[in-house]
Scaffold this active site. Structure first.
Site, PDB file in Angstrom:
ATOM      1  N   ASP A 103       0.854  -1.184   0.000  1.00 38.57           N
ATOM      2  CA  ASP A 103       0.000   0.000   0.000  1.00 38.57           C
ATOM      3  C   ASP A 103       0.893   1.238   0.000  1.00 38.57           C
ATOM      4  O   ASP A 103       1.851   1.305   0.774  1.00 38.57           O
ATOM      5  CB  ASP A 103      -0.852  -0.003   1.273  1.00 38.57           C
ATOM      6  CG  ASP A 103      -2.290   0.357   1.028  1.00 38.57           C
ATOM      7  OD1 ASP A 103      -2.526   1.485   0.550  1.00 38.57           O
ATOM      8  OD2 ASP A 103      -3.166  -0.467   1.312  1.00 38.57           O
ATOM      9  N   ASP A 205      -3.231   4.555  -2.182  1.00 39.61           N
ATOM     10  CA  ASP A 205      -4.310   5.061  -1.345  1.00 39.61           C
ATOM     11  C   ASP A 205      -4.758   6.466  -1.789  1.00 39.61           C
ATOM     12  O   ASP A 205      -3.926   7.371  -1.920  1.00 39.61           O
ATOM     13  CB  ASP A 205      -3.786   5.125   0.095  1.00 39.61           C
ATOM     14  CG  ASP A 205      -4.869   5.408   1.095  1.00 39.61           C
ATOM     15  OD1 ASP A 205      -5.768   4.570   1.226  1.00 39.61           O
ATOM     16  OD2 ASP A 205      -4.821   6.477   1.754  1.00 39.61           O
ATOM     17  N   GLU A 260      -6.504   3.616  -5.802  1.00 39.86           N
ATOM     18  CA  GLU A 260      -7.784   3.708  -5.121  1.00 39.86           C
ATOM     19  C   GLU A 260      -8.342   5.051  -5.585  1.00 39.86           C
ATOM     20  O   GLU A 260      -7.731   6.093  -5.310  1.00 39.86           O
ATOM     21  CB  GLU A 260      -7.631   3.689  -3.606  1.00 39.86           C
ATOM     22  CG  GLU A 260      -8.990   3.670  -2.935  1.00 39.86           C
ATOM     23  CD  GLU A 260      -8.995   4.193  -1.504  1.00 39.86           C
ATOM     24  OE1 GLU A 260      -9.847   3.765  -0.740  1.00 39.86           O
ATOM     25  OE2 GLU A 260      -8.158   5.049  -1.157  1.00 39.86           O
ATOM     26  N   HIS A 333     -11.216  -3.769   3.167  1.00 40.79           N
ATOM     27  CA  HIS A 333     -11.245  -3.376   4.570  1.00 40.79           C
ATOM     28  C   HIS A 333     -12.088  -2.127   4.821  1.00 40.79           C
ATOM     29  O   HIS A 333     -12.263  -1.731   5.968  1.00 40.79           O
ATOM     30  CB  HIS A 333      -9.811  -3.147   5.046  1.00 40.79           C
ATOM     31  CG  HIS A 333      -9.179  -2.006   4.312  1.00 40.79           C
ATOM     32  ND1 HIS A 333      -8.903  -2.054   2.960  1.00 40.79           N
ATOM     33  CD2 HIS A 333      -8.824  -0.763   4.716  1.00 40.79           C
ATOM     34  CE1 HIS A 333      -8.412  -0.891   2.585  1.00 40.79           C
ATOM     35  NE2 HIS A 333      -8.341  -0.093   3.624  1.00 40.79           N
ATOM     36  N   ASP A 334     -12.565  -1.481   3.769  1.00 42.80           N
ATOM     37  CA  ASP A 334     -13.370  -0.268   3.920  1.00 42.80           C
ATOM     38  C   ASP A 334     -14.867  -0.508   3.716  1.00 42.80           C
ATOM     39  O   ASP A 334     -15.656   0.446   3.730  1.00 42.80           O
ATOM     40  CB  ASP A 334     -12.929   0.796   2.912  1.00 42.80           C
ATOM     41  CG  ASP A 334     -11.573   1.377   3.262  1.00 42.80           C
ATOM     42  OD1 ASP A 334     -11.227   1.403   4.458  1.00 42.80           O
ATOM     43  OD2 ASP A 334     -10.860   1.794   2.331  1.00 42.80           O
TER      44      ASP A 334
HETATM   45  C1  NOJ Z   1      -8.503   4.647   2.034  1.00 41.88           C
HETATM   46  C2  NOJ Z   1      -8.145   3.476   2.883  1.00 41.88           C
HETATM   47  O1  NOJ Z   1      -8.517   2.296   2.221  1.00 41.88           O
HETATM   48  C3  NOJ Z   1      -8.840   3.672   4.194  1.00 41.88           C
HETATM   49  O2  NOJ Z   1      -8.822   2.519   5.014  1.00 41.88           O
HETATM   50  C4  NOJ Z   1      -8.220   4.847   4.862  1.00 41.88           C
HETATM   51  O3  NOJ Z   1      -8.924   5.121   6.049  1.00 41.88           O
HETATM   52  C5  NOJ Z   1      -8.250   6.088   3.972  1.00 41.88           C
HETATM   53  N1  NOJ Z   1      -7.915   5.809   2.608  1.00 41.88           N
HETATM   54  C6  NOJ Z   1      -7.283   7.115   4.459  1.00 41.88           C
HETATM   55  O4  NOJ Z   1      -5.970   6.698   4.203  1.00 41.88           O
END
Ligand code: NOJ
Length: 562
Positions: A103, A205, A260, A333-334
């Site tokens: 990441d 990210d 992302e 994970h989000d």
């Molecule tokens: C996206 C990540 O996947 C998430 O888990 C994170 O909280 C935010 N970006 C901030 O880095």
């Protein structure tokens, strides 16, 4: 579609498996997953048939946002182990033919990073311009929205230098200032450091946010609050920075990159991933995840609207059908557990639903990203009590709602379905204490359904979700048509059925997925004759020359006869 006309790439043909290290496997009894835990499970990971592991951040961090707040980009988080453990992990993966994607979190750092500690000391500190500052003499800064700030305000006043700093995420995650070429060079050097170790790529990210609008103009009314995300993703120098990153770093290695991409949509994604632009290989979007999800993750009736979902996914497929390359994912994970979000976790349907969703992910065009634990059909934990949550997003919104005198129960009810912590509960390895995840106290509760849903129980059971996933990975590997073939949506308006064909070099497959808990019966379309079955998540498939029937959450892939 002709294979000969397609530029084949390893990362287009790969299946990516995501590991959230905190919740995968603890090896030292502190209740937190670690790198040695992953090393100990590598044979399992290999047995899945996947090619690439995307590892969430494992760098030194105070963990305000579980590793997405990095205080040292070149050190391993002590809770996760050491650099020796990392090197051993990377080697052991490569020995098994697995690739490792890390990441890259460079929209922001931790406020405990040395750069920020320096930056906030004085206005003339050499690190001042590593971050975005707004001096109070200029008045209140133009509104910016923050995902994780308690009040949604992305500017935080810092008394030491009488100025505000920008944080799109928590106040412990100050945004880095990409305008500064020295900062950019630091980041590129750090990327070289990891590539020289031999890693195989980066998942970047919120990379779409790195370029800020000069002088922080006021945004139009349509882009207030959460809608600012679309503006954040349109920073004026985003593509310039990514092209620079490509020429300075990425072009030197045989690696894969995936953005992302909050704020990316089918109409603008090619700006990032059209190969002729020399930026990134892939992007993942949020257009399907946001169906039926309102502010603070409160859901509405559209949450499982299949017609909208099909439309979003088909629009994205089209946008990337001749240039660039798509990604396909349900969970990470989000987001909540895929089976709870996109199908059903009711005991009578969960297993079939999980297999159906795996069939979808592995039969679409685009690289599939598969989240750990989904292969055994793990489901949402659905916490009733705010004190069980760890995620600052849920916690902040709960307290904000409470302060406003709002409906906290409605928030808890929605978060049982939507909260990020649902996907972060530890992996259920077996039916021993704490699901075999740790001998200590797990950092986040284990889902009590681990007694029934766990890897050990599914490992040798032929019809398990786990073995179905392995089978589907093989089906994809054996059928390049599922990777590269063109995609045509059928029955667009059907509210239960998601059906499509894939075609390559004249060969056609038909994918039939029942996204509902009801049986369905449908007529076959003109010109479609069902041939032999490639895969089926039920023992039987009921069809004749005119109609087919699908059981609840049934998934079938068949050859189409000429
Ligand atoms: C996206 C990540 O996947 C998430 O888990 C994170 O909280 C935010 N970006 C901030 O880095």
């Amino acid at each position: 579609m002709k294979l000969a006309n397609i530029k084949r790439e390893w990362w287009k043909e790969a299946v990516v498996y995501q590991i959230y290290p905190r919740s995968f496997q603890d090896s030292n009894g502190d209740g937190i997953g670690d790198l040695r835990g992953i090393i100990n499970r590598l044979d399992y990971i290999k047995s899945l048939g996947i090619d690439v592991v995307w590892l969430n951040p494992c760098y030194e961090s105070p963990n305000d946002d579980n590793g997405y707040d990095i205080s040292d980009y070149r050190t391993i988080m002590s809770e996760f182990g050491s650099m020796d453990d990392f090197d051993e992990l990377l080697n052991a993966m490569h020995e098994r033919g697995l690739k490792l994607v890390m990441d890259l979190v460079v929209n922001h750092s931790s406020d405990e990073h040395e750069w920020f500690k320096q930056s906030r000391q004085s206005r003339d500190n050499p690190y001042r311009d590593y971050y975005h500052w707004w001096p109070v003499e200029k008045g209140k800064p133009p509104a910016r929205w923050s995902y994780f700030d308690k009040k949604g305000d992305a500017w935080k006043y810092d008394a030491q230098t009488n100025a505000y700093y920008l944080h799109y995420f928590s106040e412990k995650q100050p945004d880095l200032n990409w305008e500064n070429p020295t900062l950019r060079k630091e980041i590129y050097d750090m990327m070289h450091f990891w590539f020289k170790k031999g890693i195989d790529g980066f998942r970047m990210d919120v990379i779409t946010f790195i370029s800020k609008h000069d002088d922080y103009p006021e945004f139009e009314a349509a882009y207030q609050n959460q809608n600012m995300i679309d503006m954040y993703a349109q920073g004026p120098r985003l593509h310039e920075y990514l092209q620079e990153m490509h020429s300075e770093v990425l072009s030197h290695y045989d690696i894969m990159t995936v953005a992302e991409g909050p704020g990316t949509h089918a109409h603008n994604v090619l700006d990032l991933v059209d190969e002729s632009r020399q930026e990134l290989n892939m992007n993942y979007h949020f257009d399907h995840q946001s169906i039926g999800v309102g502010p603070r993750f409160i859901i509405n009736d559209d949450f499982q609207n299949l017609v909208k979902f099909k439309s979003v996914m088909s629009t994205w497929d089209k946008a990337l059908s001749t240039k660039g390359w798509n990604t396909i994912y349900f969970g990470n994970h989000d987001f909540p557990r895929m089976v709870s979000r996109w199908a059903s976790d009711a005991p009578e349907f969960r297993a079939a639903a999980s297999k159906m969703l795996s069939t979808y992910l592995l039969s679409m065009r685009g690289t599939p990203y598969y989240y750990m634990g989904d292969e055994i059909g793990m489901s949402n934990i659905k916490f009733d009590d705010i004190n069980d949550y760890n995620d600052l997003m849920t916690i902040n919104w709960y307290h904000l709602t409470k302060e406003e005198g709002g409906d906290t129960q409605a928030l808890i009810d929605s978060h049982k379905i939507t909260a990020r912590d649902n996907a972060r509960t530890p992996i259920q390895w077996d039916s021993t204490d704490n699901a075999g995840f740790t001998t200590g106290k797990p950092w986040l509760k284990v889902n009590p359904n681990y007694i029934d849903i766990n890897v050990a129980e599914q490992q040798n059971r032929q019809d398990s979700e786990l073995n179905y996933f392995r089978k589907m990975v093989n089906v994809r590997k054996d059928n390049l048509i599922l990777v590269y073939g063109s995609y045509t949506l059928l029955y667009d308006e059907h509210t239960q059925l998601y059906a499509y064909t894939r075609e390559l070099d004249g060969k056609r497959l038909l994918v039939l997925l029942n996204f509902s808990d009801q049986m369905l019966e449908e007529s076959l379309l003109e010109g479609i004759k069902i041939g032999n079955i490639v895969v089926n998540n039920y023992p039987e498939f009921n069809f004749d020359a005119k109609v087919f029937k699908l059981m609840p959450y049934q998934a079938v892939i068949v050859n189409i006869l000429d």
